[in-house]
Design a protein around this motif. Structure first.
Motif, mmCIF file in Angstrom:
data_model
loop_
_atom_site.group_PDB
_atom_site.id
_atom_site.type_symbol
_atom_site.label_atom_id
_atom_site.label_comp_id
_atom_site.label_asym_id
_atom_site.label_seq_id
_atom_site.Cartn_x
_atom_site.Cartn_y
_atom_site.Cartn_z
ATOM 1 N N ASP A 1 -49.585 -22.895 -31.294
ATOM 2 C CA ASP A 1 -48.195 -22.701 -30.907
ATOM 3 C C ASP A 1 -48.066 -22.537 -29.394
ATOM 4 O O ASP A 1 -48.936 -21.984 -28.756
ATOM 5 N N VAL A 2 -46.956 -23.014 -28.874
ATOM 6 C CA VAL A 2 -46.663 -22.844 -27.456
ATOM 7 C C VAL A 2 -46.411 -21.376 -27.168
ATOM 8 O O VAL A 2 -45.730 -20.704 -27.927
ATOM 9 N N LYS A 3 -47.006 -20.912 -26.077
ATOM 10 C CA LYS A 3 -46.774 -19.527 -25.693
ATOM 11 C C LYS A 3 -46.215 -19.520 -24.279
ATOM 12 O O LYS A 3 -46.839 -20.031 -23.344
ATOM 13 N N VAL A 4 -45.019 -18.948 -24.139
ATOM 14 C CA VAL A 4 -44.419 -18.749 -22.830
ATOM 15 C C VAL A 4 -44.339 -17.245 -22.626
ATOM 16 O O VAL A 4 -43.675 -16.555 -23.406
ATOM 17 N N THR A 5 -45.017 -16.762 -21.612
ATOM 18 C CA THR A 5 -45.124 -15.327 -21.392
ATOM 19 C C THR A 5 -44.412 -14.928 -20.111
ATOM 20 O O THR A 5 -44.692 -15.470 -19.041
ATOM 21 N N CYS B 1 -37.231 -17.599 -19.309
ATOM 22 C CA CYS B 1 -38.058 -18.699 -18.822
ATOM 23 C C CYS B 1 -38.300 -19.650 -19.996
ATOM 24 O O CYS B 1 -38.404 -19.205 -21.157
ATOM 25 N N ALA B 2 -38.409 -20.937 -19.707
ATOM 26 C CA ALA B 2 -38.687 -21.917 -20.754
ATOM 27 C C ALA B 2 -39.576 -23.019 -20.189
ATOM 28 O O ALA B 2 -39.643 -23.224 -18.974
ATOM 29 N N PHE C 1 -39.161 -21.016 -25.252
ATOM 30 C CA PHE C 1 -38.697 -19.890 -24.451
ATOM 31 C C PHE C 1 -39.646 -18.694 -24.512
ATOM 32 O O PHE C 1 -40.327 -18.472 -25.524
ATOM 33 N N GLY C 2 -39.635 -17.928 -23.428
ATOM 34 C CA GLY C 2 -40.283 -16.627 -23.430
ATOM 35 C C GLY C 2 -39.382 -15.567 -24.044
ATOM 36 O O GLY C 2 -38.266 -15.871 -24.489
ATOM 37 N N ASP C 3 -39.870 -14.338 -24.075
ATOM 38 C CA ASP C 3 -39.125 -13.241 -24.701
ATOM 39 C C ASP C 3 -37.979 -12.739 -23.836
ATOM 40 O O ASP C 3 -37.123 -12.009 -24.317
ATOM 41 N N GLY C 4 -37.976 -13.105 -22.558
ATOM 42 C CA GLY C 4 -36.916 -12.657 -21.669
ATOM 43 C C GLY C 4 -37.295 -11.400 -20.900
ATOM 44 O O GLY C 4 -38.109 -10.588 -21.355
#
Lengths: 114, 114
Positions: B1-5, B91-92, B105-108
């Motif tokens: 899975d894509v992870k945006v941190t 962020c995306a 997207f990240g968690d914000g």
């Protein structure tokens, strides 16, 4: 310029019922993509469903389906058999052609009641 | 899975401070984005980048700058924070391609400027 309008700030549905979220858009592009994203409370935004404008067939993903009316520039999301986990903010998005820029609507907050 | 941190879920800063918001993705995506999310306004694009050291202004770039020195990292900078920059920042990232690709997207980061 491209615009996306979600005219329903809030919607409510009973568990197991069906609800439709509205979205209209405007773009000068002939090739574009439409998305519905879901943002649960305090959680990550995730993609729900995607529609390519050149495809006439409406996209479906399990309980989620769209009604894409290209001439009317309308892209509504139907959620069938609503579940408590469907409660979230739903954002409609438009992305033109090969451009990466995505324009979002202002969102619809969906409540699911017992 | 894509992870945006995104580096922080919550951040409190003072007016006039220089603020850095960091975002890292692990899927070798070419495109990265910064949005701010405000109630009733949806998501608005601040800046995006389609390659290392490349950046493009979004719809609301005033008061912000960005940096992309490495493919996986995209930083948002508030040069001199002001109270009207209190917001949720998302962020995306997405892959490049002939056809528009969905964004992840990240968690914000919920940023408060006092």
């Amino acid at each position: 310029a491209q615009t996306v309008t979600q005219s329903q700030p809030e919607m409510s549905v009973q568990e197991a019922e069906t609800v439709t979220l509205s979205c209209t858009y405007d773009t000068s592009e002939s090739d574009y993509y439409l998305f519905w994203y879901k943002q649960p409370p305090s959680r990550q935004m995730i993609l729900v469903i995607r529609q390519e404008a050149y495809k006439q067939q409406n996209a479906t993903e399990n309980r989620f389906s769209v009604n894409f009316q290209k001439a009317a520039k309308s892209f509504s999301l139907k959620i069938s058999d609503s579940q408590l986990g469907d409660a979230a903010m739903y954002f409609c998005g438009l992305q033109g052609g090969t451009a990466s820029k995505l324009t979002f609507g202002t969102g619809t907050r969906l409540q699911v009641t017992l | 899975d894509v992870k945006v941190t995104q580096s922080s879920r919550y951040l409190v800063k003072r007016t006039g401070e220089k603020v850095f918001l960091e975002c890292v993705q692990d899927m070798d995506h070419e495109n990265m984005f910064w949005y701010r999310q405000d109630p009733g306004l949806g998501l608005r694009l601040i800046y995006f980048s389609y390659d290392v050291k490349m950046k493009e202004k979004g719809d609301i770039p005033e008061g912000y700058s960005v940096s992309r020195e490495k493919k996986e990292r995209f930083s948002l900078i508030l040069e001199s924070a002001s109270t009207n920059q209190t917001s949720m920042y998302l962020c995306a990232s997405s892959s490049a391609g002939f056809r528009a690709q969905p964004q992840h997207f990240g968690d914000g980061t919920r940023l408060s400027i006092l």
